[in-house]
Design an enzyme around this catalytic site. Structure first.
Site, PDB file in Angstrom:
ATOM      1  N   ARG A   3      89.110 -28.505  -4.918  1.00  0.00           N
ATOM      2  CA  ARG A   3      88.075 -28.678  -5.954  1.00  0.00           C
ATOM      3  C   ARG A   3      87.765 -27.356  -6.664  1.00  0.00           C
ATOM      4  O   ARG A   3      87.607 -26.332  -6.027  1.00  0.00           O
ATOM      5  CB  ARG A   3      86.793 -29.247  -5.326  1.00  0.00           C
ATOM      6  CG  ARG A   3      85.623 -29.321  -6.321  1.00  0.00           C
ATOM      7  CD  ARG A   3      84.563 -30.296  -5.883  1.00  0.00           C
ATOM      8  NE  ARG A   3      83.818 -29.877  -4.708  1.00  0.00           N
ATOM      9  CZ  ARG A   3      82.837 -30.597  -4.149  1.00  0.00           C
ATOM     10  NH1 ARG A   3      82.509 -31.780  -4.671  1.00  0.00           N
ATOM     11  NH2 ARG A   3      82.210 -30.166  -3.085  1.00  0.00           N
ATOM     12  N   ARG A  40      80.614 -30.083   7.209  1.00  0.00           N
ATOM     13  CA  ARG A  40      79.935 -30.981   6.255  1.00  0.00           C
ATOM     14  C   ARG A  40      80.296 -32.432   6.518  1.00  0.00           C
ATOM     15  O   ARG A  40      79.447 -33.316   6.411  1.00  0.00           O
ATOM     16  CB  ARG A  40      80.274 -30.578   4.827  1.00  0.00           C
ATOM     17  CG  ARG A  40      79.560 -29.282   4.430  1.00  0.00           C
ATOM     18  CD  ARG A  40      80.141 -28.685   3.182  1.00  0.00           C
ATOM     19  NE  ARG A  40      79.971 -29.560   2.050  1.00  0.00           N
ATOM     20  CZ  ARG A  40      80.747 -29.547   0.981  1.00  0.00           C
ATOM     21  NH1 ARG A  40      81.752 -28.711   0.898  1.00  0.00           N
ATOM     22  NH2 ARG A  40      80.514 -30.382  -0.005  1.00  0.00           N
ATOM     23  N   ARG A  98      83.810 -23.536  -4.753  1.00  0.00           N
ATOM     24  CA  ARG A  98      82.540 -23.414  -4.033  1.00  0.00           C
ATOM     25  C   ARG A  98      82.776 -22.807  -2.652  1.00  0.00           C
ATOM     26  O   ARG A  98      83.682 -23.232  -1.947  1.00  0.00           O
ATOM     27  CB  ARG A  98      81.878 -24.787  -3.906  1.00  0.00           C
ATOM     28  CG  ARG A  98      81.045 -25.146  -5.132  1.00  0.00           C
ATOM     29  CD  ARG A  98      80.602 -26.571  -5.151  1.00  0.00           C
ATOM     30  NE  ARG A  98      80.012 -27.059  -3.898  1.00  0.00           N
ATOM     31  CZ  ARG A  98      79.592 -28.290  -3.710  1.00  0.00           C
ATOM     32  NH1 ARG A  98      79.680 -29.177  -4.699  1.00  0.00           N
ATOM     33  NH2 ARG A  98      79.081 -28.662  -2.566  1.00  0.00           N
TER      34      ARG A  98
HETATM   35  P1  ADP Z   1      79.006 -32.642  -1.757  1.00  0.00           P
HETATM   36  O1  ADP Z   1      78.865 -33.791  -2.684  1.00  0.00           O
HETATM   37  O2  ADP Z   1      80.282 -31.902  -1.900  1.00  0.00           O
HETATM   38  O3  ADP Z   1      78.644 -32.953  -0.336  1.00  0.00           O
HETATM   39  P2  ADP Z   1      76.477 -31.586  -2.690  1.00  0.00           P
HETATM   40  O4  ADP Z   1      76.589 -30.828  -3.944  1.00  0.00           O
HETATM   41  O5  ADP Z   1      75.899 -32.940  -2.727  1.00  0.00           O
HETATM   42  O6  ADP Z   1      77.929 -31.540  -2.067  1.00  0.00           O
HETATM   43  O7  ADP Z   1      75.638 -30.763  -1.621  1.00  0.00           O
HETATM   44  C1  ADP Z   1      75.924 -29.405  -1.343  1.00  0.00           C
HETATM   45  C2  ADP Z   1      74.994 -28.914  -0.235  1.00  0.00           C
HETATM   46  O8  ADP Z   1      73.638 -28.962  -0.685  1.00  0.00           O
HETATM   47  C3  ADP Z   1      75.004 -29.753   1.037  1.00  0.00           C
HETATM   48  O9  ADP Z   1      76.041 -29.379   1.924  1.00  0.00           O
HETATM   49  C4  ADP Z   1      73.620 -29.431   1.621  1.00  0.00           C
HETATM   50  O10 ADP Z   1      73.588 -28.146   2.224  1.00  0.00           O
HETATM   51  C5  ADP Z   1      72.767 -29.368   0.359  1.00  0.00           C
HETATM   52  N1  ADP Z   1      72.184 -30.691   0.012  1.00  0.00           N
HETATM   53  C6  ADP Z   1      72.499 -31.454  -1.070  1.00  0.00           C
HETATM   54  N2  ADP Z   1      71.778 -32.584  -1.072  1.00  0.00           N
HETATM   55  C7  ADP Z   1      70.994 -32.549   0.036  1.00  0.00           C
HETATM   56  C8  ADP Z   1      70.038 -33.429   0.615  1.00  0.00           C
HETATM   57  N3  ADP Z   1      69.737 -34.623   0.036  1.00  0.00           N
HETATM   58  N4  ADP Z   1      69.434 -33.052   1.772  1.00  0.00           N
HETATM   59  C9  ADP Z   1      69.717 -31.884   2.361  1.00  0.00           C
HETATM   60  N5  ADP Z   1      70.617 -30.999   1.881  1.00  0.00           N
HETATM   61  C10 ADP Z   1      71.248 -31.323   0.725  1.00  0.00           C
HETATM   62  P1  ADP Z   2      81.434 -35.499  -4.517  1.00  0.00           P
HETATM   63  O1  ADP Z   2      80.459 -35.294  -5.636  1.00  0.00           O
HETATM   64  O2  ADP Z   2      81.342 -36.871  -3.926  1.00  0.00           O
HETATM   65  O3  ADP Z   2      81.357 -34.420  -3.478  1.00  0.00           O
HETATM   66  P2  ADP Z   2      83.472 -34.824  -6.519  1.00  0.00           P
HETATM   67  O4  ADP Z   2      83.176 -35.748  -7.634  1.00  0.00           O
HETATM   68  O5  ADP Z   2      83.068 -33.404  -6.692  1.00  0.00           O
HETATM   69  O6  ADP Z   2      82.897 -35.413  -5.124  1.00  0.00           O
HETATM   70  O7  ADP Z   2      85.046 -34.900  -6.228  1.00  0.00           O
HETATM   71  C1  ADP Z   2      85.630 -34.110  -5.203  1.00  0.00           C
HETATM   72  C2  ADP Z   2      87.013 -33.623  -5.661  1.00  0.00           C
HETATM   73  O8  ADP Z   2      87.911 -34.713  -5.754  1.00  0.00           O
HETATM   74  C3  ADP Z   2      87.012 -32.957  -7.039  1.00  0.00           C
HETATM   75  O9  ADP Z   2      87.960 -31.926  -7.009  1.00  0.00           O
HETATM   76  C4  ADP Z   2      87.444 -34.088  -7.965  1.00  0.00           C
HETATM   77  O10 ADP Z   2      88.133 -33.595  -9.124  1.00  0.00           O
HETATM   78  C5  ADP Z   2      88.374 -34.888  -7.090  1.00  0.00           C
HETATM   79  N1  ADP Z   2      88.335 -36.346  -7.337  1.00  0.00           N
HETATM   80  C6  ADP Z   2      87.262 -37.102  -7.658  1.00  0.00           C
HETATM   81  N2  ADP Z   2      87.579 -38.400  -7.749  1.00  0.00           N
HETATM   82  C7  ADP Z   2      88.922 -38.478  -7.473  1.00  0.00           C
HETATM   83  C8  ADP Z   2      89.873 -39.565  -7.412  1.00  0.00           C
HETATM   84  N3  ADP Z   2      89.511 -40.844  -7.641  1.00  0.00           N
HETATM   85  N4  ADP Z   2      91.142 -39.267  -7.104  1.00  0.00           N
HETATM   86  C9  ADP Z   2      91.523 -37.985  -6.856  1.00  0.00           C
HETATM   87  N5  ADP Z   2      90.690 -36.933  -6.898  1.00  0.00           N
HETATM   88  C10 ADP Z   2      89.395 -37.169  -7.205  1.00  0.00           C
END
Ligand code: ADP
Ligand code: ADP
Ligand code: ZN
Length: 227
Positions: free
Chosen positions: A134, A178, A167
């Site tokens: 990503r 995670r 990230r």
């Molecule tokens: P991803 O979709 O890749 O899991 P997010 O951007 O949603 O990542 O979250 C990144 C980080 O922010 C999480 O690993 C956590 O540390 C924090 N975080 C996000 N949403 C929440 C929540 N609802 N409660 C607690 N921590 C959160």
């Molecule tokens: P989340 O918000 O649930 O953590 P993201 O939307 O950031 O997930 O997606 C995680 C990674 O996977 C990103 O690098 C994104 O470009 C990729 N991705 C998202 N949807 C798909 C899909 N349907 N197939 C392949 N890769 C995807």
């Protein structure tokens, strides 16, 4: 907190890397409600150096959850903004049963409810592959992938021209924590909404376009007819 509100909240649930952020903007636009992403809000607080951002940093860097109380307050404040008066698409919140209960209490106070909880399902090995590749825009937080969703110009966001970065919490060691945290703390939230009869499951292990169509179907909107 007026009783004239009838907030209809749609939840977008799924493990880290499931593709929530990728789909959320479009889905929110389709539903005519704002996209509220807890992770994005927390990263904005960190970038601005607010007290909340400073507090959240150590948790986020380890891949642990930020404490419920501060996240609940942050989301409540966001939902109090005028654009969220009639609801919002919540992405990444609630992530614990305590957060889910706090959200439901808040909605019940104003005659609203969780209308739909969408669960984007993706196998763990695919999640790891997605997070490892990503790249995210520093400015608008659009996600790209070095193999599955490449930016047109390397290192540059196609949406806003911002710089792309990896990230720190997408490092392999942090990712495994995670995913474990997700299974322990967030999966019970998915089960809660399944029992409540509002859960819609979407297969997230398909192309971005196919997931988009499945999401539209889940919220009762017709998929766009290809031109
Ligand atoms: P991803 O979709 O890749 O899991 P997010 O951007 O949603 O990542 O979250 C990144 C980080 O922010 C999480 O690993 C956590 O540390 C924090 N975080 C996000 N949403 C929440 C929540 N609802 N409660 C607690 N921590 C959160
Ligand atoms: P989340 O918000 O649930 O953590 P993201 O939307 O950031 O997930 O997606 C995680 C990674 O996977 C990103 O690098 C994104 O470009 C990729 N991705 C998202 N949807 C798909 C899909 N349907 N197939 C392949 N890769 C995807
Ligand atoms: Zn951007």
């Amino acid at each position: 907190m007026g009783l004239h509100h009838h907030d209809e909240v749609v939840l977008l649930l799924g493990a880290p890397g499931a593709g929530k952020g990728t789909q959320a903007r479009f889905l929110a636009d389709t539903l005519g409600i704002p996209h509220v992403a807890s992770g994005e809000l927390l990263r904005e607080h960190r970038a601005m150096g607010t007290d909340l951002g400073v507090l959240a940093q150590e948790y986020m860097d380890r891949g642990d959850l930020v404490p419920d109380a501060v996240v609940v307050d942050m989301i409540a404040d966001r939902l109090d903004e005028p654009d969220a008066e009639h609801g919002a698409l919540l992405d990444g919140f609630p992530r614990t049963l305590a957060q889910a209960e706090a959200l439901e209490r808040r909605l019940a106070d104003r005659g609203g409810e969780v209308r739909t909880a969408i669960y984007v399902e993706v196998p763990t090995d695919v999640l790891i592959e997605r997070l490892a590749g990503r790249w995210m825009c520093r400015v608008c937080q659009t996600a790209y992938h070095e193999v599955f969703n490449r930016p047109t110009v390397a290192g540059v966001c196609g949406a806003c021209g911002g710089e792309l970065y990896q990230r720190p919490d997408d490092k392999r060691e942090v990712v495994s924590n995670r995913v474990a945290v997700y299974l322990r703390d967030t999966h019970p939230v998915v089960e809660r909404y399944a029992r409540a009869g509002v859960l819609k499951r979407v297969d997230g292990n398909q192309s971005i376009e196919a997931v988009k169509d499945a999401l539209l179907e889940a919220v009762g909107q017709d998929a766009a007819i290809p031109a």
